[in-house]
Design an enzyme around this catalytic site. Structure first.
Site, PDB file in Angstrom:
ATOM      1  N   HIS A   3     -22.100 -43.352  43.594  1.00 60.01           N
ATOM      2  CA  HIS A   3     -22.619 -42.067  43.150  1.00 60.01           C
ATOM      3  C   HIS A   3     -21.625 -40.914  43.331  1.00 60.01           C
ATOM      4  O   HIS A   3     -21.421 -40.152  42.390  1.00 60.01           O
ATOM      5  CB  HIS A   3     -23.998 -41.728  43.694  1.00 60.01           C
ATOM      6  CG  HIS A   3     -24.595 -40.633  42.863  1.00 60.01           C
ATOM      7  ND1 HIS A   3     -25.112 -40.848  41.614  1.00 60.01           N
ATOM      8  CD2 HIS A   3     -24.639 -39.301  43.039  1.00 60.01           C
ATOM      9  CE1 HIS A   3     -25.454 -39.701  41.067  1.00 60.01           C
ATOM     10  NE2 HIS A   3     -25.190 -38.742  41.907  1.00 60.01           N
ATOM     11  N   TYR A  16     -19.316 -37.500  40.920  1.00 61.45           N
ATOM     12  CA  TYR A  16     -18.851 -36.132  41.206  1.00 61.45           C
ATOM     13  C   TYR A  16     -17.330 -36.060  41.199  1.00 61.45           C
ATOM     14  O   TYR A  16     -16.762 -35.009  40.909  1.00 61.45           O
ATOM     15  CB  TYR A  16     -19.456 -35.616  42.517  1.00 61.45           C
ATOM     16  CG  TYR A  16     -20.960 -35.600  42.431  1.00 61.45           C
ATOM     17  CD1 TYR A  16     -21.584 -34.776  41.504  1.00 61.45           C
ATOM     18  CD2 TYR A  16     -21.748 -36.444  43.188  1.00 61.45           C
ATOM     19  CE1 TYR A  16     -22.950 -34.794  41.349  1.00 61.45           C
ATOM     20  CE2 TYR A  16     -23.110 -36.466  43.043  1.00 61.45           C
ATOM     21  CZ  TYR A  16     -23.716 -35.641  42.123  1.00 61.45           C
ATOM     22  OH  TYR A  16     -25.073 -35.677  41.959  1.00 61.45           O
ATOM     23  N   HIS A  59     -28.068 -41.919  29.455  1.00 60.96           N
ATOM     24  CA  HIS A  59     -27.881 -40.804  30.385  1.00 60.96           C
ATOM     25  C   HIS A  59     -26.405 -40.574  30.706  1.00 60.96           C
ATOM     26  O   HIS A  59     -25.887 -39.480  30.563  1.00 60.96           O
ATOM     27  CB  HIS A  59     -28.669 -41.070  31.673  1.00 60.96           C
ATOM     28  CG  HIS A  59     -28.227 -40.244  32.839  1.00 60.96           C
ATOM     29  ND1 HIS A  59     -28.486 -38.905  32.928  1.00 60.96           N
ATOM     30  CD2 HIS A  59     -27.508 -40.558  33.943  1.00 60.96           C
ATOM     31  CE1 HIS A  59     -27.951 -38.430  34.043  1.00 60.96           C
ATOM     32  NE2 HIS A  59     -27.350 -39.417  34.673  1.00 60.96           N
ATOM     33  N   PHE A  60     -25.715 -41.635  31.146  1.00 65.78           N
ATOM     34  CA  PHE A  60     -24.384 -41.339  31.682  1.00 65.78           C
ATOM     35  C   PHE A  60     -23.345 -41.118  30.581  1.00 65.78           C
ATOM     36  O   PHE A  60     -22.269 -40.607  30.867  1.00 65.78           O
ATOM     37  CB  PHE A  60     -23.938 -42.335  32.756  1.00 65.78           C
ATOM     38  CG  PHE A  60     -23.696 -43.751  32.354  1.00 65.78           C
ATOM     39  CD1 PHE A  60     -22.683 -44.089  31.491  1.00 65.78           C
ATOM     40  CD2 PHE A  60     -24.466 -44.773  32.913  1.00 65.78           C
ATOM     41  CE1 PHE A  60     -22.447 -45.402  31.157  1.00 65.78           C
ATOM     42  CE2 PHE A  60     -24.240 -46.091  32.576  1.00 65.78           C
ATOM     43  CZ  PHE A  60     -23.231 -46.408  31.691  1.00 65.78           C
ATOM     44  N   HIS A  61     -23.690 -41.439  29.330  1.00 64.21           N
ATOM     45  CA  HIS A  61     -22.770 -41.020  28.270  1.00 64.21           C
ATOM     46  C   HIS A  61     -22.861 -39.518  28.006  1.00 64.21           C
ATOM     47  O   HIS A  61     -21.945 -38.944  27.433  1.00 64.21           O
ATOM     48  CB  HIS A  61     -23.010 -41.828  26.990  1.00 64.21           C
ATOM     49  CG  HIS A  61     -22.369 -43.185  27.031  1.00 64.21           C
ATOM     50  ND1 HIS A  61     -22.954 -44.263  27.650  1.00 64.21           N
ATOM     51  CD2 HIS A  61     -21.159 -43.631  26.579  1.00 64.21           C
ATOM     52  CE1 HIS A  61     -22.143 -45.320  27.556  1.00 64.21           C
ATOM     53  NE2 HIS A  61     -21.056 -44.957  26.918  1.00 64.21           N
ATOM     54  N   ARG A  66     -30.458 -52.448  29.643  1.00 61.87           N
ATOM     55  CA  ARG A  66     -29.086 -52.059  29.347  1.00 61.87           C
ATOM     56  C   ARG A  66     -28.232 -53.315  29.285  1.00 61.87           C
ATOM     57  O   ARG A  66     -28.658 -54.387  29.715  1.00 61.87           O
ATOM     58  CB  ARG A  66     -28.569 -51.117  30.438  1.00 61.87           C
ATOM     59  CG  ARG A  66     -28.425 -51.786  31.790  1.00 61.87           C
ATOM     60  CD  ARG A  66     -28.158 -50.808  32.906  1.00 61.87           C
ATOM     61  NE  ARG A  66     -26.781 -50.325  32.886  1.00 61.87           N
ATOM     62  CZ  ARG A  66     -26.214 -49.647  33.895  1.00 61.87           C
ATOM     63  NH1 ARG A  66     -26.918 -49.388  34.991  1.00 61.87           N
ATOM     64  NH2 ARG A  66     -24.978 -49.234  33.823  1.00 61.87           N
ATOM     65  N   ARG A  67     -27.041 -53.227  28.751  1.00 65.19           N
ATOM     66  CA  ARG A  67     -26.050 -54.297  28.799  1.00 65.19           C
ATOM     67  C   ARG A  67     -26.552 -55.624  28.245  1.00 65.19           C
ATOM     68  O   ARG A  67     -26.364 -56.656  28.874  1.00 65.19           O
ATOM     69  CB  ARG A  67     -25.620 -54.535  30.247  1.00 65.19           C
ATOM     70  CG  ARG A  67     -25.007 -53.337  30.920  1.00 65.19           C
ATOM     71  CD  ARG A  67     -24.925 -53.560  32.405  1.00 65.19           C
ATOM     72  NE  ARG A  67     -23.877 -52.761  33.011  1.00 65.19           N
ATOM     73  CZ  ARG A  67     -23.650 -52.687  34.309  1.00 65.19           C
ATOM     74  NH1 ARG A  67     -24.406 -53.349  35.140  1.00 65.19           N
ATOM     75  NH2 ARG A  67     -22.679 -51.963  34.780  1.00 65.19           N
TER      76      ARG A  67
END
Lengths: 159, 554
Positions: free
Chosen positions: B230, B234, B381-383, B444-445
């Site tokens: 995580h 950042y 989300h993370f894209h 996912r994946r």
């Protein structure tokens, strides 16, 4: 520190939003007992098929308190059993584990979701209110057959 | 040793100095990795839409997901962040670079590690995805290669911290420039985070993959991975914030609205980035729900600095728009220099990040996470976070920084102007349908989400098709970016220009000087990690556990 008036309002609003998030989660956890599946129990992964805790694979068992217990095992690339029937409106406790790599377990369209990590038993209790044919998928990459690893949950009308 | 002895100008080849060469080398590797990973991505988007293509196979798909994730999330980001770090140090701190040998050695170590890891991935011997959860077992070169990348980044961190130290000794009493402060925060987050993955690699995965140990505990590995995993986000995000605070207001023709709050934002990230990893393990057995709850609260608190950033950056843009003659409530928006690809990239990346931020709050919400955990919602989300807030900002930064480092003119400018918009459009088309299929339970994946044409799976088809269209637009955008960079490499030479950092609206004076005590901040962050991870890991080690042998089903 001199902070601009509008920025001060914004900062307070952001603080209030976050406090509200924390309060909602706190209340749902304490008052409604809502928490993610976090069962802590270990098992020898190479011996799950002879372990008495998984002797009822495929046959939902009614517990003394009326809860129905469903035992399932995951392995590359299937669930055992791959079709489960449970009645609607009853408490159903799933007990699951993996025989090899890390798998996932999700009943699509519901919030029944857990990781299946070898060496550990996953357990959660839920109630299915709507009868129907639900797709069960493995949602953690487990090898080249990952996308064929699925099953079905049939929720039947309560008798 | 005196400070002047350290910063004495090293003999450089005329033209480009060591800082610039190091920066270019790192950014060059980043762009190459980005290009290869983009090619993998288009194939995956088409595969999920069930398009029958030549060479389409499950083995190829999962191999390419591993390559895409590793090259984008680890190689592209880390090398860009290292390269841009040298740029910030060079321009904001001035002076020459101490420890040049360490800097180059670290660079080559990270390159060697990348080559080793990517070679075994492409050879099909490390299809374990970039999260490499055991007991999936890859070729040892994969783990050793990634470890070398991290060790190389530690060398870079040392060089950067040394440059800051030299500057502070030479400039007693001066405030650390905000962009350097942001980079120092990035480095502290990275050093604390990589302790987790180093422990996982050195104490578990490397000896196990070499056959020295028979089994490994997968839940312990997941804890150590997410200790790193995580704060990694950042590590991706903070250099983007350095661009938003440090370069964007100047590039837009304005001033930074509130300098001291920028410091507060970076300091909060130092404190709260790491003790949050269990929110990736909400659905894990073997981790107690009370520790998950503690990590949940920390996660929600870390939304705060991003809320503050949203205000500060928009206010800074408004100042820029009004300084350029914008009138009325929204008139200033039209007056922003949209033709500057850095400005348009950053603004569009911020809009996408707003979607990502709200989705992230849902992911972090203890109970609600069960609806979306490990579904395609997560890549959706993370894209919009790493794939937009970071990647699009980094591309925009390249348009400013790469020509400056090369002392060449930016070529194909019209393409550079269109590229951020294509990314924005492509990302909306890709990411919104991907979020939606996740809500109805698409994992996912997965190579092929047909599931025997179960009605639920059939309902995903039009959405995966739409996201494939998004994938194609994104690929076009990536291609534009790579082409602009390639042509700029051979563009006409121009004179050296300094990079302009944002001026604060008001000088910070001594406001928040306590925040500049980086040692104290690091100690507080370490104490929080000790609480959030120390006890759960100690407790975990007490119980009877059964290890797993390795499996390589690929």
């Amino acid at each position: 520190m001199n902070i601009d008036f509008y920025e001060r309002i914004w900062m307070w609003a952001a603080g209030v939003i976050i406090a509200a998030f924390i309060a909602v989660i706190g209340v749902s956890t304490v008052a409604y007992g809502l928490h993610p599946p976090s069962h802590i129990e270990t098992i020898e992964p190479s011996k799950i098929f002879t372990d008495p805790r998984f002797s009822k694979l495929g046959q939902p068992v009614e517990m003394p308190d009326g809860t129905i217990e469903v035992q399932m095992a995951a392995m590359m690339f299937s669930f055992a059993p791959n079709e489960v029937r449970v009645p609607a409106g009853r408490r159903v406790r799933f007990r699951l584990t993996s025989a090899d790599v890390t798998h996932g377990f999700m009943i699509s369209g519901t919030n029944a979701n857990t990781m299946l990590v070898p060496g550990y038993i996953s357990q959660f209790t839920t109630v299915f209110t709507r009868p129907g044919d639900y797709l069960i998928v493995c949602h953690e990459f487990c090898g080249n057959g990952h996308h064929i690893m699925s099953g079905r949950l049939i929720v039947e009308e309560a008798k | 040793m005196t400070a002047t002895g350290v910063i004495a100008q090293q003999p450089d080849r005329p033209g480009i100095d060591t800082f610039a060469r190091l920066a270019l080398a790192n950014i060059g590797v980043a762009i190459a990795a980005f290009g290869v990973a983009s090619a993998m991505a288009i194939m995956q988007a088409l595969s999920r839409a069930n398009l029958e293509l030549p060479f389409r196979s499950a083995g190829m798909y999962y191999m390419s997901v591993t390559a895409h994730g590793t090259l984008m999330a680890i190689v592209f980001t880390t090398f860009f962040i290292m390269g841009f770090g040298y740029v910030v140090a060079r321009h904001a701190l001035g002076g020459a670079l101490a420890m040049r040998r360490t800097a180059w050695l670290s660079f080559w170590m990270a390159v060697l590690g990348t080559v080793a890891a990517v070679a075994v991935i492409l050879a099909g011997k490390a299809t374990v995805l970039y999260t490499f959860y055991p007991p999936l077992k890859a070729h040892p070169a994969f783990y050793i290669g990634l470890t070398l990348v991290v060790v190389g980044s530690w060398g870079w961190a040392l060089v950067m911290l040394r440059a800051l130290r030299v500057w502070r000794v030479a400039n007693p009493g001066r405030r650390i420039p905000l962009s350097v402060y942001g980079y120092a925060a990035t480095i502290i987050v990275w050093l604390l985070a990589t302790i987790g993955v180093a422990a996982e690699m050195l104490l578990q995965l490397i000896p196990w993959s070499l056959g020295w140990w028979a089994t490994v505990d997968p839940v312990l590995a997941r804890m150590l991975f997410w200790w790193f995993g995580h704060p990694l986000v950042y590590f991706w995000l903070l250099p983007a914030y350095v661009v938003w605070y440090g370069l964007l207001p100047a590039a837009a023709g304005g001033k930074l609205f509130s300098e001291p709050l920028g410091r507060v934002v970076f300091a909060m990230f130092v404190l709260l980035s790491t003790p949050v990893g269990f929110h990736h393990q909400f659905m894990d057995p073997g981790v107690s729900s009370s520790w998950k709850l503690f990590h949940t609260f920390n996660t929600l608190l870390i939304l705060y600095p991003s809320f503050v950033t949203a205000f500060t950056i928009v206010a800074s843009l408004e100042i820029a728009g009004r300084m350029r003659g914008g009138q009325g409530v929204f008139g200033w928006i039209r007056r922003l220099p949209w033709g500057n690809p850095l400005v348009s990239s950053v603004i569009l990346s911020m809009l996408l990040f707003a979607i990502g931020g709200w989705g992230g709050a849902i992911n972090a919400s203890f109970g609600m996470n069960a609806v979306i955990h490990n579904t395609s919602w997560v890549p959706g989300h993370f894209h919009t976070t790493v794939g937009s807030a970071s990647a699009l900002t980094f591309m925009g930064t390249c348009y400013l920084v790469v020509p400056q480092l090369l002392r060449r003119r930016l070529e194909l400018v019209p393409m550079a102007r269109v590229q951020p918009w294509l990314w924005f459009l492509g990302m909306l088309l890709f990411s919104i349908p991907t979020h939606l299929t996740g809500l109805t339970g698409m994992p996912r994946r997965v190579f092929d989400p047909r599931y025997g044409d179960h009605p639920t799976a059939v309902s995903w088809h039009w959405l995966t098709n739409l996201s494939a269209v998004g994938g194609m637009v994104l690929f076009a955008s990536a291609l534009f970016f790579v082409l602009v960079m390639l042509f700029t490499l051979f563009g006409p030479r121009v004179a050296d220009e300094a990079i302009e950092f944002s001026e604060p609206l008001e000088d910070p004076g001594t406001k928040g000087a306590l925040l500049d005590r980086l040692g104290l901040l690091t100690a507080l962050a370490a104490a929080l990690i000790f609480i959030a991870y120390g006890y759960p890991i100690w407790q975990h080690l007490q119980m009877p556990r059964f290890g797993s042998p390795g499996f390589s089903p690929f």
